[in-house]
Design an enzyme around this catalytic site. Sequence first.
Site, PDB file in Angstrom:
ATOM      1  N   LEU A   9       0.834  -1.205   0.000  1.00 42.60           N
ATOM      2  CA  LEU A   9       0.000   0.000   0.000  1.00 42.60           C
ATOM      3  C   LEU A   9       0.869   1.256   0.000  1.00 42.60           C
ATOM      4  O   LEU A   9       1.688   1.443   0.896  1.00 42.60           O
ATOM      5  CB  LEU A   9      -0.925   0.008   1.217  1.00 42.60           C
ATOM      6  N   ARG A  16       1.620  14.035   7.126  1.00 46.51           N
ATOM      7  CA  ARG A  16       2.488  14.443   8.234  1.00 46.51           C
ATOM      8  C   ARG A  16       3.940  14.661   7.804  1.00 46.51           C
ATOM      9  O   ARG A  16       4.746  15.188   8.560  1.00 46.51           O
ATOM     10  CB  ARG A  16       2.400  13.403   9.375  1.00 46.51           C
ATOM     11  N   GLU A 155      -8.511   0.593  15.882  1.00 46.17           N
ATOM     12  CA  GLU A 155      -7.646   1.733  15.576  1.00 46.17           C
ATOM     13  C   GLU A 155      -7.560   2.675  16.776  1.00 46.17           C
ATOM     14  O   GLU A 155      -8.514   2.791  17.545  1.00 46.17           O
ATOM     15  CB  GLU A 155      -8.191   2.503  14.358  1.00 46.17           C
ATOM     16  N   ARG A 333      35.016  13.293 -10.745  1.00 53.09           N
ATOM     17  CA  ARG A 333      33.671  13.544 -11.273  1.00 53.09           C
ATOM     18  C   ARG A 333      33.243  12.427 -12.224  1.00 53.09           C
ATOM     19  O   ARG A 333      34.052  11.585 -12.610  1.00 53.09           O
ATOM     20  CB  ARG A 333      33.642  14.935 -11.915  1.00 53.09           C
ATOM     21  N   ASN A 386      39.662  22.514 -21.578  1.00 53.49           N
ATOM     22  CA  ASN A 386      38.782  21.624 -22.356  1.00 53.49           C
ATOM     23  C   ASN A 386      37.540  22.314 -22.885  1.00 53.49           C
ATOM     24  O   ASN A 386      36.747  21.699 -23.574  1.00 53.49           O
ATOM     25  CB  ASN A 386      38.381  20.426 -21.491  1.00 53.49           C
ATOM     26  N   ALA A 423      58.141  23.148 -18.604  1.00 51.17           N
ATOM     27  CA  ALA A 423      57.284  23.751 -17.576  1.00 51.17           C
ATOM     28  C   ALA A 423      56.742  25.086 -18.059  1.00 51.17           C
ATOM     29  O   ALA A 423      57.403  25.822 -18.795  1.00 51.17           O
ATOM     30  CB  ALA A 423      58.078  23.949 -16.295  1.00 51.17           C
ATOM     31  N   ARG A 440      56.354  28.763 -24.392  1.00 48.55           N
ATOM     32  CA  ARG A 440      56.308  29.883 -23.443  1.00 48.55           C
ATOM     33  C   ARG A 440      57.264  30.946 -23.932  1.00 48.55           C
ATOM     34  O   ARG A 440      58.156  30.684 -24.751  1.00 48.55           O
ATOM     35  CB  ARG A 440      56.702  29.421 -22.037  1.00 48.55           C
TER      36      ARG A 440
END
Length: 454
Positions: A9, A16, A155, A333, A386, A423, A440
């Site tokens: 059921l 409530r 009841e 993730r 990305n 680097a 760089r």
Amino acid sequence: MLDLVTVILAAGKGTRMKSKLPKVLHKAAGKPMLQHVLDAAKAAGAKRNIVVVGFGGDVVKEAMGDQAEFVFQTEQLGTGHAVMQAAPLLKDEKGTVMVLCGDTPLVTGDLIAKLYEGHKAAGAKATVLTAIMPDSTGYGRILRTETGEVAGIVEQKDATEEQRQIKEVNSGIYCFDSQELFQALEQVGCDNAQGEYYLPDVLGILREQGKKIWAVAADDYESTLGINSRVQLAGAEKILRRRKNIELMDNGVTLMDPDSTFVDADVEVGPDTVIYPFTWLEGKTKIGANCQIGPNTRFSDTVIGNEVVAQFTYGHECVVDDGVTMGPYVHLRPNTHLSTKVKIGNFVEVKNSNIGVGSKLPHLSYIGDTDMGSGVNMGCGTITVNYDGKTKFRTTIGNDAFVGCNTNLVAPVTVGDGSYIGAGSTITKDVPASDLAIGRARQKNITGWADKRK
Ligand code: UD1
Ligand code: CA
């Protein structure tokens, strides 16, 4: 498989709970209350499960998928009326029907099996599962004759002051002979304090007809607790988590502090794994043997192999192979796969990426949408670029590549096997295998500049 059909059921609103979500979809230990009940029915070996839905019925049906059959009760006129809705599906059913409530998430397969067996052994037409409640407020009370036979159920709202003192309550779980159930339900009226068709009235009706009614008592009342409010839900949550922790410890898992370890009902953990405090293991998470998990770690729907070490880590919808170490302060993730012996160090985020065997991301990196080979070393502060604001692009890094500190890999880009990147480079073009790429500005020293400035 038992010759048993369940009718669960779940049509009530759960007023409530003060919620827009139907009550039975509120979660305890990571899964909806109704799912706990269905899982218990399946564990006991029920051959068919029928769920009666009403308030938010489509949402409930959608959440449960094809795990059960569904019937709608459009107006909630009481538990007896709710069971009646299943009558068309059970016309030809000659065996046993067990009625359960969708708001009793602590019920177990063992308890369902015990009730079924007790009902069969007694040769009864109806058997109610009862419990001795420390606080019986709100429950239907079991009425017994002087000789101890079950006479009926009253009841709370219809009970006399004297009847309210009875501690033995109706758990809301019953076994019925199917044919007897539906003929008796036809006779249930609604002349009571709530103006509802009460399912428990069936017991009194069958007894009047001279048929055998019976009761099976639950060993512990906790398994029969019905949840009507959020306070009660929190109580159920505590019990489920305590049960789960005991199950894990009994299976060889060390919990440093069970009180601060939160493991959802369906999580699996292998033996000799040690779980440190403030660890959350959620959903369909699986953890292998000999791992050290936590402190302060949360995994949701993540599959982790053996001998993995993870501290201060949050991972969701990921796969982590054997011998990986991560943390502190790591975020994995969805769609991330870390292969054997990968090392993820402090302050690293990995998203939608495959990291090959033994590759290292030791410090301060963001790696997104990347396919990385084995034996790669990613220098401190290296990131994949990305996203151009519209589209996400992938980065491919070959085996044994050495990426210098503070490198930006602007995707789409491929870094070849065994190549080196200086680097501080911003890499916008593919790097062929075994090459050294430096992207760089060249350093220029101006001799004596500071002295001249004085
Ligand atoms: C019910 C029993 C009570 C028992 C208790 C155990 C009745 C009249 N009373 O009371 O004796 O001690 O459970 O927890 O049965 N539902 C429907 N349609 C309806 C009404 C209810 O599907 O028209 C469902 C609810 O969604 C819920 C279950 O039936 O899952 C029980 O209903 P609830 O209103 O919680 O009954 P209780 O007052 O707890
Ligand atoms: Ca209830």
